[in-house]
Design a protein around this motif. Structure first.
Motif, PDB file in Angstrom:
ATOM      1  N   SER A  79       7.167   6.825   1.375  1.00  0.00           N
ATOM      2  CA  SER A  79       8.309   6.122   1.972  1.00  0.00           C
ATOM      3  C   SER A  79       8.706   6.876   3.238  1.00  0.00           C
ATOM      4  CB  SER A  79       9.479   6.074   0.980  1.00  0.00           C
ATOM      5  OG  SER A  79       9.985   7.378   0.808  1.00  0.00           O
ATOM      6  N   SER A  80       9.863   6.532   3.797  1.00  0.00           N
ATOM      7  CA  SER A  80      10.243   7.222   5.033  1.00  0.00           C
ATOM      8  C   SER A  80      10.642   8.665   4.762  1.00  0.00           C
ATOM      9  CB  SER A  80      11.346   6.462   5.773  1.00  0.00           C
ATOM     10  OG  SER A  80      12.406   6.256   4.892  1.00  0.00           O
ATOM     11  N   ASP A  81      11.001   8.993   3.523  1.00  0.00           N
ATOM     12  CA  ASP A  81      11.289  10.416   3.271  1.00  0.00           C
ATOM     13  C   ASP A  81      10.427  11.065   2.195  1.00  0.00           C
ATOM     14  OD1 ASP A  81      14.550   9.244   2.388  1.00  0.00           O
ATOM     15  OD2 ASP A  81      12.711   9.135   1.217  1.00  0.00           O
ATOM     16  N   THR A  82       9.554  10.297   1.553  1.00  0.00           N
ATOM     17  CA  THR A  82       8.606  10.909   0.605  1.00  0.00           C
ATOM     18  C   THR A  82       7.213  10.829   1.213  1.00  0.00           C
ATOM     19  OG1 THR A  82       9.929  10.060  -1.207  1.00  0.00           O
ATOM     20  CG2 THR A  82       7.724  10.835  -1.762  1.00  0.00           C
ATOM     21  N   HIS A 100       0.838  -1.210   0.000  1.00  0.00           N
ATOM     22  CA  HIS A 100       0.000   0.000   0.000  1.00  0.00           C
ATOM     23  C   HIS A 100       0.870   1.257   0.000  1.00  0.00           C
ATOM     24  CE1 HIS A 100      -3.785  -2.174   0.583  1.00  0.00           C
ATOM     25  NE2 HIS A 100      -3.097  -2.979   1.383  1.00  0.00           N
ATOM     26  N   ALA A 101       2.002   1.191   0.722  1.00  0.00           N
ATOM     27  CA  ALA A 101       2.916   2.346   0.732  1.00  0.00           C
ATOM     28  C   ALA A 101       3.440   2.577  -0.688  1.00  0.00           C
ATOM     29  CB  ALA A 101       4.064   2.089   1.709  1.00  0.00           C
ATOM     30  N   ALA A 102       3.790   1.485  -1.395  1.00  0.00           N
ATOM     31  CA  ALA A 102       4.289   1.626  -2.771  1.00  0.00           C
ATOM     32  C   ALA A 102       3.185   2.162  -3.681  1.00  0.00           C
ATOM     33  CB  ALA A 102       4.798   0.273  -3.270  1.00  0.00           C
ATOM     34  N   ASP A 103       1.962   1.655  -3.522  1.00  0.00           N
ATOM     35  CA  ASP A 103       0.831   2.126  -4.354  1.00  0.00           C
ATOM     36  C   ASP A 103       0.627   3.629  -4.224  1.00  0.00           C
ATOM     37  OD1 ASP A 103       0.200  -0.344  -5.220  1.00  0.00           O
ATOM     38  OD2 ASP A 103      -1.626  -0.591  -4.008  1.00  0.00           O
ATOM     39  N   HIS A 104       0.837   4.138  -3.024  1.00  0.00           N
ATOM     40  CA  HIS A 104       0.565   5.557  -2.775  1.00  0.00           C
ATOM     41  C   HIS A 104       1.846   6.385  -2.780  1.00  0.00           C
ATOM     42  CE1 HIS A 104      -3.723   4.997  -2.097  1.00  0.00           C
ATOM     43  NE2 HIS A 104      -3.382   3.833  -1.563  1.00  0.00           N
TER      44      HIS A 104
END
Ligand code: IP8
Length: 248
Positions: free
Chosen positions: A63-66, A56-60
């Motif tokens: 990341s830890s800095d984006t 889900h993090a990749a889909d949206h």
């Protein structure tokens, strides 16, 4: 009473190749270990995201800095982590462990420089009342960025130092910190002990973040053990499986 902070890597409790799928055997072994630890002392559990949070993090594109300001995306990632957290709590409840959730999205934030500030009030009071708090990698409000990812490892460092833990365990699929030949380094007391394997003293994030992780763990007051699933029962028994990282 002694306090242990135990991180269960996402690859230990989930099947990383199948969306939102629990690794039943991995979770059962991890929950057994927590149940044994809870019989003799206080435990704080932190689990990673595995096939729940990361897709889900990749889909949206978070990341830890984006970061993102899209609340739909933030909620998709957080809700997936709550589903995994529920599965971990259920496995603990089946073993008679009185475990409760602490969701980092609602208990902390990141400053503009990325540093994490995590309120310990809920965790401390739960411990004092005999509960086992269970935190998890999550999305978290980040000054100037909207919301970014906070990893379970970052939470472990904040919790271990803020709660003055006696021992820290990080259980993932790697058996420890590996040297350049692939052998487990038994003990690291200074970054120089592992600098070659971790890509040199200037490096902060080369071996899947291991260099940065070792630096943070060296700064803790408590010994931190990095081990694979095979090391769980030895860790619970008070032994030193994998690599022990102990700053001096
Ligand atoms: O698995 C990542 O936590 P980690 C958290 O401990 C999310 O790195 C939501 C991707």
């Amino acid at each position: 009473m002694s306090l242990v902070v135990l991180k269960l890597g996402g690859s230990v409790v989930t099947d990383k190749d199948e969306l939102e799928t629990i690794d039943k055997d991995g979770l059962a072994a991890a929950a057994d270990a927590v149940a044994t630890l809870a019989e003799s002392g206080q435990v704080v559990v932190v689990h990673g995201a595995g096939s729940f949070g990361h897709p889900h993090a990749a889909d949206h594109d978070v990341s830890s800095d984006t970061g993102t300001h899209d609340e739909i995306g933030v909620r998709a990632i957080h809700d997936a982590m709550k589903r995994l957290n529920d599965a971990v709590l259920d496995a603990l409840a089946e073993r008679g462990v009185s475990a409760l959730p602490v969701h980092p999205l609602s208990a902390g934030a990141r400053e503009t420089d990325g540093s994490l500030s995590l309120s310990l009030a809920a965790t401390e009071t739960m411990l004092a009342e005999g509960f086992v708090p269970v935190l998890h990698g999550d999305v978290i409000a980040h000054a100037g960025e909207g919301a970014t990812i906070v990893s379970g490892d970052d939470l472990v460092v904040s919790l271990a130092s803020g709660l003055d833990a006696d021992r820290v365990g990080l259980c993932s699929t790697v058996p420890g910190v590996l040297d350049t030949d692939g052998a487990v380094i038994p003990e690291i007391t200074a970054f120089a002990d592992a600098a070659d394997a971790l890509g040199g003293s200037e490096s902060t994030d080369v071996t899947g973040g291991m260099a940065a992780k070792v630096r943070k763990l060296l700064a803790l007051g408590a010994p931190a053990h990095v081990f694979g699933p095979d090391g769980l029962s030895a860790f619970v028994a008070g032994e030193s499986p994998g690599t022990v990282i102990r700053g001096e």
